[in-house]
Design a protein around this motif. Sequence first.
Motif, PDB file in Angstrom:
ATOM      1  N   GLU A 199       0.842  -1.212   0.000  1.00 13.22           N
ATOM      2  CA  GLU A 199       0.000   0.000   0.000  1.00 13.22           C
ATOM      3  C   GLU A 199       0.876   1.262   0.000  1.00 13.22           C
ATOM      4  O   GLU A 199       0.619   2.222  -0.704  1.00 13.22           O
ATOM      5  CB  GLU A 199      -0.871  -0.022   1.258  1.00 13.22           C
ATOM      6  CG  GLU A 199      -2.028   0.940   1.276  1.00 13.22           C
ATOM      7  CD  GLU A 199      -3.139   0.545   0.301  1.00 13.22           C
ATOM      8  OE1 GLU A 199      -4.031   1.338   0.154  1.00 13.22           O
ATOM      9  OE2 GLU A 199      -3.076  -0.551  -0.313  1.00 13.22           O
ATOM     10  N   LEU A 231       4.239   1.070  -0.567  1.00 14.98           N
ATOM     11  CA  LEU A 231       5.351   0.907  -1.509  1.00 14.98           C
ATOM     12  C   LEU A 231       5.008   1.413  -2.916  1.00 14.98           C
ATOM     13  O   LEU A 231       5.801   2.079  -3.564  1.00 14.98           O
ATOM     14  CB  LEU A 231       5.731  -0.584  -1.571  1.00 14.98           C
ATOM     15  CG  LEU A 231       6.900  -0.954  -2.475  1.00 14.98           C
ATOM     16  CD1 LEU A 231       8.201  -0.390  -1.914  1.00 14.98           C
ATOM     17  CD2 LEU A 231       7.028  -2.475  -2.600  1.00 14.98           C
ATOM     18  N   ILE A 232       3.809   1.087  -3.342  1.00 15.65           N
ATOM     19  CA  ILE A 232       3.437   1.409  -4.727  1.00 15.65           C
ATOM     20  C   ILE A 232       2.726   2.765  -4.769  1.00 15.65           C
ATOM     21  O   ILE A 232       1.789   3.005  -3.992  1.00 15.65           O
ATOM     22  CB  ILE A 232       2.537   0.292  -5.299  1.00 15.65           C
ATOM     23  CG1 ILE A 232       3.322  -1.035  -5.275  1.00 15.65           C
ATOM     24  CG2 ILE A 232       2.079   0.621  -6.715  1.00 15.65           C
ATOM     25  CD1 ILE A 232       2.484  -2.260  -5.448  1.00 15.65           C
ATOM     26  N   ALA A 233       3.174   3.593  -5.650  1.00 12.37           N
ATOM     27  CA  ALA A 233       2.628   4.958  -5.718  1.00 12.37           C
ATOM     28  C   ALA A 233       1.130   4.926  -6.035  1.00 12.37           C
ATOM     29  O   ALA A 233       0.681   4.095  -6.844  1.00 12.37           O
ATOM     30  CB  ALA A 233       3.367   5.736  -6.794  1.00 12.37           C
ATOM     31  N   PRO A 234       0.355   5.810  -5.381  1.00 11.20           N
ATOM     32  CA  PRO A 234      -1.097   5.802  -5.617  1.00 11.20           C
ATOM     33  C   PRO A 234      -1.476   6.165  -7.056  1.00 11.20           C
ATOM     34  O   PRO A 234      -2.590   5.887  -7.489  1.00 11.20           O
ATOM     35  CB  PRO A 234      -1.629   6.846  -4.629  1.00 11.20           C
ATOM     36  CG  PRO A 234      -0.457   7.612  -4.156  1.00 11.20           C
ATOM     37  CD  PRO A 234       0.763   6.789  -4.385  1.00 11.20           C
ATOM     38  N   THR A 294      -0.140   4.890  -9.671  1.00  9.85           N
ATOM     39  CA  THR A 294       0.163   3.769 -10.575  1.00  9.85           C
ATOM     40  C   THR A 294      -1.117   3.253 -11.226  1.00  9.85           C
ATOM     41  O   THR A 294      -2.132   3.061 -10.530  1.00  9.85           O
ATOM     42  CB  THR A 294       0.820   2.622  -9.768  1.00  9.85           C
ATOM     43  OG1 THR A 294       1.920   3.158  -9.053  1.00  9.85           O
ATOM     44  CG2 THR A 294       1.306   1.506 -10.681  1.00  9.85           C
ATOM     45  N   PRO A 295      -1.100   2.999 -12.534  1.00 15.25           N
ATOM     46  CA  PRO A 295      -2.293   2.435 -13.178  1.00 15.25           C
ATOM     47  C   PRO A 295      -2.676   1.116 -12.504  1.00 15.25           C
ATOM     48  O   PRO A 295      -1.791   0.343 -12.114  1.00 15.25           O
ATOM     49  CB  PRO A 295      -1.841   2.195 -14.625  1.00 15.25           C
ATOM     50  CG  PRO A 295      -0.655   3.057 -14.812  1.00 15.25           C
ATOM     51  CD  PRO A 295      -0.009   3.246 -13.485  1.00 15.25           C
ATOM     52  N   ASP A 321      -3.684  -1.861 -13.356  1.00 14.40           N
ATOM     53  CA  ASP A 321      -3.145  -3.146 -13.801  1.00 14.40           C
ATOM     54  C   ASP A 321      -1.674  -3.309 -13.418  1.00 14.40           C
ATOM     55  O   ASP A 321      -1.239  -4.363 -12.970  1.00 14.40           O
ATOM     56  CB  ASP A 321      -3.327  -3.301 -15.324  1.00 14.40           C
ATOM     57  CG  ASP A 321      -2.696  -2.144 -16.090  1.00 14.40           C
ATOM     58  OD1 ASP A 321      -2.645  -1.029 -15.538  1.00 14.40           O
ATOM     59  OD2 ASP A 321      -2.244  -2.360 -17.230  1.00 14.40           O
ATOM     60  N   VAL A 322      -0.934  -2.207 -13.530  1.00 10.13           N
ATOM     61  CA  VAL A 322       0.485  -2.253 -13.147  1.00 10.13           C
ATOM     62  C   VAL A 322       0.601  -2.431 -11.638  1.00 10.13           C
ATOM     63  O   VAL A 322       1.425  -3.218 -11.145  1.00 10.13           O
ATOM     64  CB  VAL A 322       1.208  -0.956 -13.594  1.00 10.13           C
ATOM     65  CG1 VAL A 322       2.672  -0.984 -13.175  1.00 10.13           C
ATOM     66  CG2 VAL A 322       1.090  -0.768 -15.087  1.00 10.13           C
ATOM     67  N   GLU A 359      -0.025  -5.992 -10.705  1.00  8.00           N
ATOM     68  CA  GLU A 359       1.148  -6.796 -11.082  1.00  8.00           C
ATOM     69  C   GLU A 359       2.262  -6.644 -10.039  1.00  8.00           C
ATOM     70  O   GLU A 359       2.862  -7.621  -9.594  1.00  8.00           O
ATOM     71  CB  GLU A 359       1.627  -6.309 -12.456  1.00  8.00           C
ATOM     72  CG  GLU A 359       2.689  -7.153 -13.103  1.00  8.00           C
ATOM     73  CD  GLU A 359       2.137  -8.478 -13.590  1.00  8.00           C
ATOM     74  OE1 GLU A 359       2.906  -9.443 -13.577  1.00  8.00           O
ATOM     75  OE2 GLU A 359       0.942  -8.547 -13.953  1.00  8.00           O
ATOM     76  N   LEU A 360       2.500  -5.402  -9.640  1.00  3.78           N
ATOM     77  CA  LEU A 360       3.567  -5.144  -8.668  1.00  3.78           C
ATOM     78  C   LEU A 360       3.211  -5.728  -7.301  1.00  3.78           C
ATOM     79  O   LEU A 360       4.066  -6.253  -6.601  1.00  3.78           O
ATOM     80  CB  LEU A 360       3.807  -3.631  -8.558  1.00  3.78           C
ATOM     81  CG  LEU A 360       4.484  -2.989  -9.771  1.00  3.78           C
ATOM     82  CD1 LEU A 360       4.446  -1.466  -9.675  1.00  3.78           C
ATOM     83  CD2 LEU A 360       5.936  -3.462  -9.884  1.00  3.78           C
ATOM     84  N   TYR A 400       5.536  -8.376  -5.322  1.00  4.01           N
ATOM     85  CA  TYR A 400       6.092  -8.158  -3.984  1.00  4.01           C
ATOM     86  C   TYR A 400       5.510  -9.123  -2.951  1.00  4.01           C
ATOM     87  O   TYR A 400       6.127  -9.387  -1.933  1.00  4.01           O
ATOM     88  CB  TYR A 400       5.913  -6.695  -3.551  1.00  4.01           C
ATOM     89  CG  TYR A 400       7.033  -5.827  -4.100  1.00  4.01           C
ATOM     90  CD1 TYR A 400       8.310  -5.872  -3.551  1.00  4.01           C
ATOM     91  CD2 TYR A 400       6.839  -5.012  -5.202  1.00  4.01           C
ATOM     92  CE1 TYR A 400       9.339  -5.112  -4.069  1.00  4.01           C
ATOM     93  CE2 TYR A 400       7.862  -4.250  -5.729  1.00  4.01           C
ATOM     94  CZ  TYR A 400       9.116  -4.300  -5.152  1.00  4.01           C
ATOM     95  OH  TYR A 400      10.155  -3.555  -5.656  1.00  4.01           O
ATOM     96  N   ARG A 415      12.095  -6.905 -13.451  1.00  2.00           N
ATOM     97  CA  ARG A 415      10.693  -6.515 -13.637  1.00  2.00           C
ATOM     98  C   ARG A 415      10.326  -5.156 -13.054  1.00  2.00           C
ATOM     99  O   ARG A 415       9.295  -4.601 -13.401  1.00  2.00           O
ATOM    100  CB  ARG A 415       9.769  -7.591 -13.047  1.00  2.00           C
ATOM    101  CG  ARG A 415       9.840  -8.856 -13.903  1.00  2.00           C
ATOM    102  CD  ARG A 415       8.852  -9.880 -13.494  1.00  2.00           C
ATOM    103  NE  ARG A 415       7.477  -9.475 -13.706  1.00  2.00           N
ATOM    104  CZ  ARG A 415       6.468 -10.318 -13.829  1.00  2.00           C
ATOM    105  NH1 ARG A 415       6.670 -11.599 -13.771  1.00  2.00           N
ATOM    106  NH2 ARG A 415       5.234  -9.891 -13.989  1.00  2.00           N
ATOM    107  N   VAL A 416      11.118  -4.677 -12.127  1.00  4.16           N
ATOM    108  CA  VAL A 416      10.814  -3.345 -11.578  1.00  4.16           C
ATOM    109  C   VAL A 416      11.827  -2.310 -12.077  1.00  4.16           C
ATOM    110  O   VAL A 416      11.443  -1.235 -12.523  1.00  4.16           O
ATOM    111  CB  VAL A 416      10.776  -3.365 -10.026  1.00  4.16           C
ATOM    112  CG1 VAL A 416      10.263  -2.034  -9.496  1.00  4.16           C
ATOM    113  CG2 VAL A 416       9.914  -4.508  -9.521  1.00  4.16           C
ATOM    114  N   ALA A 432      -0.319 -17.244 -15.288  1.00  4.10           N
ATOM    115  CA  ALA A 432       0.461 -17.723 -16.421  1.00  4.10           C
ATOM    116  C   ALA A 432       1.901 -17.280 -16.290  1.00  4.10           C
ATOM    117  O   ALA A 432       2.167 -16.197 -15.787  1.00  4.10           O
ATOM    118  CB  ALA A 432      -0.133 -17.168 -17.708  1.00  4.10           C
TER     119      ALA A 432
END
Lengths: 180, 362
Positions: free
Chosen positions: A104, A106-109, A111-112, A114-115, A118-119, A123, A141-142, A179
């Motif tokens: 929550e 870590l990933i910028a708010p 960020t789209p 779907d991305v 994925e992230l 993590y 990948r990052v 997948a």
Amino acid sequence: MADADLVAQAREGAGWAHEALYRRHASLVFGLAHRLLGGREHEVDDVAQEAFLQAFEKLDKLRDAQSFAKWVGSIAVRCAQRRLRRERLRRRLGLGPAESIDTERLIAPTTPPDVAAELRRLYAAVGAMPVQVRTALILRRVEGMSVDEIAEHMSLSRSTVKRRVARGEAQLAKLIGGAP
Amino acid sequence: MTQQPQLDNRAHVAPELSEERLASVWFNLSSEQRRRSQRTRRGMFVAAGALAAAAAALLVVWRVMPAAPDQWAGTVLRTAKTPMQVALADGSTIKAQPATELQLLSGSKTQVRFALRRGKAAFEVARDKKRDFIVEAGDVRVRVVGTRFSVARAAAGNGVEVVVARGIVEVRDGQGKTLRLSAGQRWSRGVNLALASPAKQPPSPPVPPAPPRVEPPDDGTRGGDAESKPPQRRRSRSRGAPSAAKLFEQATALRRAAKHHAAERAYRRFLARYGGDARAPLVAFELGRLRMDQLGDARGAVRALRRVLRSKRAVLREDALARLVLLYGRLGDKRACGRSKARYVRLYPHGRYAAHLADRCR
């Protein structure tokens, strides 16, 4: 002023050149540590600090002064790996809590979705991976590094990097049931 | 269909690199660098304290000249519009007023010599009978053993003023005349000085410790911790307790070694003993971060971070306030969360954490 000039000044003992190198490459080193460790601020700061300290101490060993950024980046990767291994050992000995990455924060708010999803999956999975596999996968990948760049940063051969990344991808697919 | 992972997601997983954070790490880094070099170069003067967390924000430039007789000789401390306080390894502190330039001429176990090129600097010198602490302002030389005093130099001409707040200093002017000044006395040359101290008033301490402040927490948490108590002055140092610089180093080393509880205790000890020290806001911030990120002590973190907000220094305030919003959210205190968020938005409408805090406190 180019990196090479700053490195030359820093080798002469100029403190201001050390600080200039630190400020110029702070976002690179903090960024690497942040993404490899999963954003825990204290650890990130410590790794960044240690990386710069080691870089400054070993400046004489840097052959191409202009490639300071790449060099300090690879030191940061090694420091982060050492930190992760030490933590893992502490956990195995029952001395530390289980690793939990707060995606929550870590990933910028911005960020789209779907991305971000994925992230989050990535993590959530890396905690269970061996440190080298985790590092290779995050760098791929990052960070978006090429196999050659990862090999350089991790001091591994290309083929080893490919194996590590493939193993990480497979583990990720297995863990999230998606997948490959 | 296999989804191709998007490469280069650095922008989506980027650290929040505030100036305070960078300065804080640089502070630790440069201290550690010096500590390591001190190990290999014995008997060298080390300006260990270097810059506080705010250093960069204070527009300070440090220069270490190469090929100096000792490692730090030649180091120049320059301030622009904001004063700056520097702590030395032995516990001495220097507070440089705006537009000041101070250079370390030489440093050894027996003598430390500074040259005040311009501006005004206040010194609180740790007592050391074996070492002379000398400040030169033009042809005026001030020698001290252990005291608190300030030296100011006029922007032009040879005007100099020396004010002693505690202890005794020896002043030698350009003609070689020497006189001793004791606490409360001042000496000046050149009447048209544009200096900060009024001539006829007894000198105020040049490095005033932050006044003790006890503010009851308004968030319902109990302020029973060391960081909530009034800062005590360096009373315990005379009883063999570690100096502020030493204690700060110890706490940082413990934190770095992941000894979180021990680090937390060390930070608390620092705040209890050296609450007026320039590093106190940084220590309170580190304590808050430690409790929040490592110890899961949200209430303790709130107390520490509130102390950062109470400090007069603006540095770290934005970070502390943003963390308070998150902490109150974590504690389920919607009112306090909303209040802190509103305050953040008011003070930092375009702040670094504005986007991150936007959906909090709901």
